[in-house]
Scaffold this active site. Sequence first.
Site, PDB file in Angstrom:
ATOM      1  N   TYR A 121    -104.452 -73.983  21.491  1.00  0.00           N
ATOM      2  CA  TYR A 121    -103.338 -74.493  22.301  1.00  0.00           C
ATOM      3  C   TYR A 121    -103.298 -76.015  22.381  1.00  0.00           C
ATOM      4  O   TYR A 121    -104.191 -76.683  21.923  1.00  0.00           O
ATOM      5  CB  TYR A 121    -103.254 -73.816  23.670  1.00  0.00           C
ATOM      6  CG  TYR A 121    -104.387 -73.879  24.655  1.00  0.00           C
ATOM      7  CD1 TYR A 121    -105.359 -74.849  24.644  1.00  0.00           C
ATOM      8  CD2 TYR A 121    -104.430 -72.912  25.670  1.00  0.00           C
ATOM      9  CE1 TYR A 121    -106.358 -74.871  25.616  1.00  0.00           C
ATOM     10  CE2 TYR A 121    -105.434 -72.931  26.637  1.00  0.00           C
ATOM     11  CZ  TYR A 121    -106.384 -73.919  26.604  1.00  0.00           C
ATOM     12  OH  TYR A 121    -107.355 -73.943  27.558  1.00  0.00           O
ATOM     13  N   GLU A 122    -102.195 -76.515  22.899  1.00  0.00           N
ATOM     14  CA  GLU A 122    -101.941 -77.967  22.950  1.00  0.00           C
ATOM     15  C   GLU A 122    -101.947 -78.570  21.556  1.00  0.00           C
ATOM     16  O   GLU A 122    -102.364 -79.714  21.344  1.00  0.00           O
ATOM     17  CB  GLU A 122    -103.004 -78.627  23.845  1.00  0.00           C
ATOM     18  CG  GLU A 122    -102.577 -79.950  24.464  1.00  0.00           C
ATOM     19  CD  GLU A 122    -101.279 -79.871  25.216  1.00  0.00           C
ATOM     20  OE1 GLU A 122    -101.094 -78.934  26.016  1.00  0.00           O
ATOM     21  OE2 GLU A 122    -100.414 -80.747  24.994  1.00  0.00           O
ATOM     22  N   GLY A 123    -101.398 -77.803  20.594  1.00  0.00           N
ATOM     23  CA  GLY A 123    -101.427 -78.224  19.185  1.00  0.00           C
ATOM     24  C   GLY A 123    -102.681 -77.705  18.543  1.00  0.00           C
ATOM     25  O   GLY A 123    -103.784 -78.130  18.896  1.00  0.00           O
ATOM     26  N   GLN A 162    -103.524 -81.155  14.959  1.00  0.00           N
ATOM     27  CA  GLN A 162    -104.205 -82.421  15.291  1.00  0.00           C
ATOM     28  C   GLN A 162    -104.533 -83.206  14.024  1.00  0.00           C
ATOM     29  O   GLN A 162    -104.359 -84.428  13.966  1.00  0.00           O
ATOM     30  CB  GLN A 162    -105.517 -82.153  16.049  1.00  0.00           C
ATOM     31  CG  GLN A 162    -105.381 -81.313  17.296  1.00  0.00           C
ATOM     32  CD  GLN A 162    -104.458 -81.929  18.323  1.00  0.00           C
ATOM     33  OE1 GLN A 162    -104.463 -83.144  18.526  1.00  0.00           O
ATOM     34  NE2 GLN A 162    -103.636 -81.101  18.949  1.00  0.00           N
TER      35      GLN A 162
END
Lengths: 574, 574
Positions: free
Chosen positions: A430-432, A437
């Site tokens: 999650y969060e990319g 990244q």
Amino acid sequence: MPYQAPIRDLAFCLDHVVGADQLAATERFAEATAETRSAILDEAGKLASGVLAPINRNGDLHPAKLENGVVRTSPGFADAYRQIAEGGWVGIAADPEHGGMGLPLTLATAMGEMFASANLALSLCPLLSQGQIEALEAHASPEMQALYLPKLTSGEWTGTMNLTEPQAGSDVGAATTKAERNDDGSYAITGQKIYISWGDHDVAENVCHLVLARLPDAPAGTRGLSLFLVPKYIPDADGNPGEANALRVVSLEHKMGIHGSPTAVMSYEGAKGWVVGPEGGGIACMFTMMNNARLGVGVEGLGIAEAAYQKALEYAVDRVQGRTADGSKTIIGHADVRRMLMRMKALTEVARAICLDTALSLDMAKAAPKADAKAWFARGAFLTPIAKAFGTDAGMEVAELGIQVHGGMGFIEETGAAQFYRDVRVTAIYEGTNGVQAADLVGRKLADGGTAADGLLREIRDVAHAAAGDLAEMGGQLAVGADALEAATQWMLAAEPNDRNAGSVDYLRAWALALGGSYLLKGAAAATGADADRRTALARYFFGREFPALDALCEAAMDGAAPLYALSAEELAS
Amino acid sequence: MPYQAPIRDLAFCLDHVVGADQLAATERFAEATAETRSAILDEAGKLASGVLAPINRNGDLHPAKLENGVVRTSPGFADAYRQIAEGGWVGIAADPEHGGMGLPLTLATAMGEMFASANLALSLCPLLSQGQIEALEAHASPEMQALYLPKLTSGEWTGTMNLTEPQAGSDVGAATTKAERNDDGSYAITGQKIYISWGDHDVAENVCHLVLARLPDAPAGTRGLSLFLVPKYIPDADGNPGEANALRVVSLEHKMGIHGSPTAVMSYEGAKGWVVGPEGGGIACMFTMMNNARLGVGVEGLGIAEAAYQKALEYAVDRVQGRTADGSKTIIGHADVRRMLMRMKALTEVARAICLDTALSLDMAKAAPKADAKAWFARGAFLTPIAKAFGTDAGMEVAELGIQVHGGMGFIEETGAAQFYRDVRVTAIYEGTNGVQAADLVGRKLADGGTAADGLLREIRDVAHAAAGDLAEMGGQLAVGADALEAATQWMLAAEPNDRNAGSVDYLRAWALALGGSYLLKGAAAATGADADRRTALARYFFGREFPALDALCEAAMDGAAPLYALSAEELAS
């Protein structure tokens, strides 16, 4: 022995590796003296080990559940959350004007590590509020700030992020949730969002959703998205939770881990929302908090690494099995158990230094004189995807080794090692995702022509060249590694975008190794007395066993995209 | 799309990589012609995909449970087991004299991969019976063989292995379970054993436990252990299950994965047992089946790798997300998704070749002319710890990537990717942890002065030197890698035992890379037409992205024990 907050390691890293005194030297963070930092670490550590850790397994065994449309959280979570809120920890980095402590993100990061170690599932709740506070501080109107920020900062209300939809994950621009203008200046939000962490719960009196949605006349893609604040209960004239909004939890996901964190499918059915920032500016608003949010997730991985390491070490010290090489009575005397523990320790320390250094850069970008601020920001932005991806990869790897150290016991749920392994797995997603990244690193973060990368390489070389005495040989290795990383960076700068992407994950990992070697060496050089021996030994392990992988990572990173596309989907399947 | 048995890849590996025709050229395995092999793969594959795979999630959702002292297995398991037994699959490699098919272990290994892919938890049950059959064939008296082997071979009865006790895991010699001589030639077994897979169940009418126990006058350590056959129901005069024995399931473990496999704590309370082999010969008997059992667990890892790869590939082909570099509509067009899939595919193929090659060696050790048999056995014994540790590590790594390819969906249990990740984790632990495998490799398996290692290095170099045309460059890399591995081997041969242990895990992994490069190159050279392009592409990926790690692994392997012991337990904790 339950989780013990690693106060000493945290303080050492802050003081001697990333140089937190630079913060105290600024006007903005003048309060963040060594003394304050120490007090914060102590207090947050006590809360983590004394309150959050003891109920961590409750979350796993008794997941949050949806009953008649209401989410009931795990036993003890509401009380523990209350203690987080009452301690002021939600607002640790928030603006004092709205009740925050105004401390640097660097300290919030240290706190975040301890909270994640103790109870990852619960720690997500204040972490999400912190992201929302940051977004509102930067983009909300003064009225909205006055209405929401005190409640969010005090923890009376909590925040969520609503980006993902079934067809819009990494590709957030594919979101179709609608926002229609109401006559009163508000908007009617309609659509479904998924993977909403702490989307509903019973630990606080209101839940404020930040929702990305699209106006009827907006263009396709990310540029057409606007950000809306959509509260569960609409604040009344006195700012208290009033009328229930037209939103609901459709279901909670059945996940592999972080069972104590309710992951909701949210349905907005003409719910009332208010725009944050300008219409069409949703993505820009999200980007403001992206670095911090991504760093926050890297810190989650770091937290699990520390906790899993502590648990494995304790087991290794206690467990009697076989005749050991050094005459120890327990398995810590076996070379391969020691190898695992040294690896766990080294990965954890490196992840910690990368995360704290990232935070420090982002703090300095706000606090440093204007002439320096931009470079600090670029440095922090460059480090962010490394902190996120390496922090979470390290978390997974350390948790994996944590199970292995436990042998058969590691696979039995009662032990707790397995929970770390299951819980941490989501942080790489999650969060990319960590692939996203890496793409960010070789894309946006090299888009400055390599300036930020060059600056970091220079820092790494400075550490290498300063290494003397017992450290000189490691300094030599580090300098050679920096050359390899520079060559890979030059290759990246010259390469086509997809060739860069093809090597991005290995390239990011090579950065983590180079930074890691640099941080460990810097720490060894700065330490004194017995601590110097200890830190030299850890660096020595790292350069002997981990750092050699850097060359191969750089080589793989420069292999280009073509070999990855040489097989068709059909050929891959046959 | 459910699991599809990878018949084509299995057949290719058998025919062209490990050379299964060598088996058919022996008298013992003359039946194992290409035609027979193909028929076996087809039939076992049908059972795996059609019967075992569809109930795999049942096992996860509805774990085996203990009710009033009786173990109830997961829905559908009893029927599926019956189909395995009725197909003759339990006895695939068993002696035809007792109803077995008498086929080589190599084919049992191919079958085992497919069963593990389809349903790891259930596949353990026949796998354990196979180990017991092998032990009884080698060591039991003719009377015991006549009484038990037909029932075990037909699958009417199942077998278990009872080694571990709470204080005796990797250190099996610490076992304290007692065996006392009865007047009738039997023994009274008393003690507690843990981690007994399929220790009880309702899928067959009797459970035969092989139990390591110690006679009152036996010495301490492994030399004092004897092996006993302890049936749940004592066979009556007609060989049917009779009187219940004095043993019981105390509890079932609550595990992270393989929920469908009941893992029992067994209590023997003066249970009647019969010695297998001579008194005091328990460990020798266990060693007979150790290679096969360890290989079998490596194959479990391989099976999960294949299944996780298939699931991830299917998702990557279906999932629409973002603009891809090659214009694909779905995420398979993203370079990093392709990287993950190529890595998964390559690791799986390498694990398969190592496992099948190990099996072939062990088969040839039985079937080859006496002059060659010893060398074949040593080759198989050398490969065994590599097959076990790399097979299971590959399983874990591929399952981990399988989740990552799925993004957020990977963390949701309904998807199934998470089950693979949880299930496979145990394979790196049981049947000797992967650390124990590595210690075996640098200890016992190098105790021949490096003869077996040299033979394999020679084979690897032969492949390297034969590589021509498109493959020549990879051949060059392989030759250089063989030199590095030879240097590490020489270092190991000269090093102190604990220095060897310190580097053992990295050394084992370096072997897996060298063997992997060799197998993939051999396959690419042997393939024809479009298949040659496909196999060349996979080899090319491997040499570009995976093989470069070999140097660093060898370097780490030679770092010695001292750096691992430089920190005391107290220093590690601070």
